[in-house]
Scaffold this active site. Structure first.
Site, PDB file in Angstrom:
ATOM      1  N   LYS A 122      18.078  66.263  72.871  1.00  0.00           N
ATOM      2  CA  LYS A 122      19.375  66.570  73.406  1.00  0.00           C
ATOM      3  C   LYS A 122      20.553  65.773  72.513  1.00  0.00           C
ATOM      4  O   LYS A 122      21.585  66.039  72.843  1.00  0.00           O
ATOM      5  CB  LYS A 122      19.530  65.855  74.923  1.00  0.00           C
ATOM      6  CG  LYS A 122      18.700  66.826  75.862  1.00  0.00           C
ATOM      7  CD  LYS A 122      18.661  66.550  77.341  1.00  0.00           C
ATOM      8  CE  LYS A 122      18.125  67.607  78.196  1.00  0.00           C
ATOM      9  NZ  LYS A 122      16.591  67.766  77.902  1.00  0.00           N
TER      10      LYS A 122
HETATM   11  C1  LIG Z   1      15.718  68.918  78.341  1.00  0.00           C
HETATM   12  C2  LIG Z   1      14.520  68.936  77.518  1.00  0.00           C
HETATM   13  C3  LIG Z   1      13.704  69.981  77.706  1.00  0.00           C
HETATM   14  C4  LIG Z   1      14.183  71.244  77.818  1.00  0.00           C
HETATM   15  O1  LIG Z   1      15.243  71.840  77.170  1.00  0.00           O
HETATM   16  P1  LIG Z   1      15.981  73.180  77.977  1.00  0.00           P
HETATM   17  O2  LIG Z   1      17.328  73.535  77.095  1.00  0.00           O
HETATM   18  O3  LIG Z   1      16.448  72.458  79.434  1.00  0.00           O
HETATM   19  O4  LIG Z   1      15.376  74.161  78.104  1.00  0.00           O
HETATM   20  C5  LIG Z   1      12.360  69.828  76.748  1.00  0.00           C
HETATM   21  N1  LIG Z   1      11.966  68.829  76.533  1.00  0.00           N
HETATM   22  C6  LIG Z   1      12.785  67.522  76.380  1.00  0.00           C
HETATM   23  C7  LIG Z   1      12.076  66.411  75.941  1.00  0.00           C
HETATM   24  C8  LIG Z   1      13.914  67.527  77.246  1.00  0.00           C
HETATM   25  O5  LIG Z   1      14.465  66.344  77.338  1.00  0.00           O
END
Ligand SMILES: *Cc1c(COP(=O)(O)O)cnc(C)c1O
Length: 548
Positions: A122
């Protein structure tokens, strides 16, 4: 150089609004008709991009791609370059998102997205989003003299089960004219995630530790956004995964990893590439869809879900349905918790519905459900109204059923795989113990993607196809989710000469040492109550000197 886009504008998926600027899209987050913003046109890269972009750095590629989505009247080229440079200067790896070939004979690669400040993917989007917010506010405040008139101020409010909160806090800490309030359910986020959030002491960062669940926190946030007073007296901003800028930032690593792979293959190779994406809210894999629509030669985007498998069920049944089991089955073994979300070893993917899926549904409606439209405007309006029906049905009945044609259109770009907790643990163990990947350590989210990839690599239709490559997105560093990693590896030996798994020596990064013992700044809230939390926000803003 990318040719500056004449004017990229944005529309809402629910059909009510058009012609939004990129700035409005980013600052509003959600359209007033409750739709999500999408670009009016998916741009194509300038002719010859396969050659001219081939050797660009991550940052230069980001510039080329962002320029196609942000018109230069909105952010001049030099400002955009500066924003990008600053956003990715916080990453620990010079490639930003390095591609790691962990099983060369199987053409299997892991795209490591966790080299940012909070060790999860993120950061790629939120480091940029934080700088964008600040950039727009500084510009709005350019003519407001100190002490005179009211400065534009953004109050970001979000709920987190762990990952979004820390990435948002690291993206927004210390930013001028922005305050951030992150609600987390007290005692229900991992100790490392809690420490990552609460040890940030910047004045504009406010952690609220709320007695309740993540869903309680999210409900309060939703209520605050439509609160008659708060939403009038303050500009509220959102950082959740529906913000368009987050999707945009994530497009870059699809292009970047594609070129990285090409450079490693013999000249003239034409690989068939599948991206395998551990998926929750569908933001990450949706960015891959935009990359594919822009012309990146992606064979398939593979949606890898955990046991919260609404997307996998959609691809098997054409039903987009919140609750997979009948009420009698609920609460039984392997059944659902009261609110329907199952707590798994990959908590960042524990979702009931995937908010960004709405964006894909809009494109499917546009393509399939508008046969009588005679021009683009009609097509858009019809797509918006079909989408509206689908979302209303989902909200009212918990289910939306699409036609076979819609499902088939979706299947041209996507396939899906569901991975259980047990398979997640086995995969972490397998990759750690078995050469040539040993002693590589996966976090549980990345392991969901790798489990799906290994399944596809072994599938009969893949076997023997020498030019098929699987790129599995690795979304978090294993140290963030040490519970699952310990569960999988304690007492396990990682192949020849590697020795037994040892968290301290093999996993924990320098940055996490002593983190939990550091000074913290957090305010407790005894109930997930809208008024209590609104009060905490007003007081926090006053203390910070941002309240007006
Ligand atoms: C947010 C997140 C995801 C999922 O990603 P999306 O864009 O919501 O599909 C997968 N793995 C981790 C570690 C995350 O923080």
């Amino acid at each position: 150089m990318a040719s500056p886009t004449a004017s990229q504008k944005y529309l809402s998926t629910r059909g009510g609004s058009y012609g939004f600027t990129f700035e409005a899209t980013v600052l509003k987050g959600l359209a007033s008709d409750n739709g999500l913003f999408i670009p009016e046109e998916i741009p194509t890269p300038p002719a010859g991009w396969q050659e001219t972009w081939k050797t660009l750095s991550f940052q230069d590629l980001a510039y080329e791609i962002f320029s196609l989505y942000i018109s230069s009247d909105e952010i001049p080229a030099s400002d955009l370059r500066e924003l990008i440079t600053r956003s990715y200067s916080t990453f620990r790896h010079e490639d930003i998102t390095p591609l790691n070939t962990i099983i060369p004979d199987e053409n299997f690669h892991v795209l490591e997205l966790f080299h940012g400040p909070t060790f999860a993917f993120k950061d790629v989007a939120l480091q940029f989003l934080g700088n964008l917010f600040e950039y727009f506010l500084i510009r709005k405040n350019k003519d407001v003299k100190e002490g005179e008139g009211k400065r534009h101020h953004l109050t970001v409010i979000g709920a987190t089960s762990g990952d979004t909160g820390s990435a948002a806090i690291y993206g927004l800490r210390g930013k001028k004219d922005v305050s951030v309030f992150i609600l987390h359910p007290k005692g229900r986020v991992s100790p490392i995630q809690e420490a990552q959030m609460t040890t940030v002491l910047a004045k504009n960062v406010h952690n609220l530790s709320v007695v309740g669940t993540f869903d309680d926190c999210q409900d309060v946030v939703k209520a605050l956004f439509s609160h008659p007073e708060l939403s009038k007296s303050h500009n509220l901003g959102a950082v959740n995964s529906i913000n368009w800028a987050r999707i945009l930032a994530q497009i870059v690593y699809y292009f970047h990893s594609y070129f990285t792979l090409l450079r490693r293959l013999p000249a003239g190779s034409v690989p068939i590439i599948r991206y395998v994406v551990p998926t929750g809210n569908f933001g990450d894999v949706l960015a891959g869809y935009y990359a594919k629509k822009m012309g990146l030669p992606i064979d398939k985007l593979v949606i890898a879900t955990n046991e919260n498998d609404i997307l996998d069920r959609f691809f098997r049944t054409s039903r987009y349905e919140k609750h997979p089991v009948s009420p009698e089955e609920e609460g039984g073994e392997g059944g659902l918790a009261a609110e329907g979300v199952k707590a798994t070893l990959s908590p960042a993917m524990d979702i009931l519905v995937s908010s960004n899926f709405e964006r894909l549904l809009w494109y499917l409606a546009y393509e399939v459900e508008t046969p009588n439209a005679t021009n683009k405007d009609q097509k858009r309006a019809q797509a918006g109204s079909v989408l509206n029906e689908w979302m209303t049905s989902l909200k009212k009945t918990g289910t939306t059923v699409v036609s076979e044609d819609v499902l088939n259109a979706a299947k041209r770009d996507f396939t899906s795989e569901r991975v259980s907790d047990e398979q997640t643990v086995q995969t972490i163990r397998h990759i750690f113990t078995t050469p040539p990947s040993a002693p590589y350590i996966l976090d549980p989210h990345s392991a969901v993607g790798v489990a799906a990839s290994l399944r596809l690599i072994k599938a009969p239709q893949t076997a023997g196809q020498e030019n098929v490559h699987h790129i599995s997105l690795s979304t978090a560093h294993p140290a963030k989710f040490n519970h699952a990693v310990d569960l999988a590896l304690t007492g396990v030996s990682g192949g020849e000469g590697v020795g037994e798994y040892d968290f301290e020596k093999m996993v924990r990064p320098q940055e996490f040492l002593g983190l939990e013992a550091r000074e913290k700044r957090v305010r407790g809230v005894e109930r997930a109550d809208v008024e209590l939390i609104r009060q905490a926000i007003i007081e926090g803003l006053e203390k910070e000197g941002a309240g007006e």
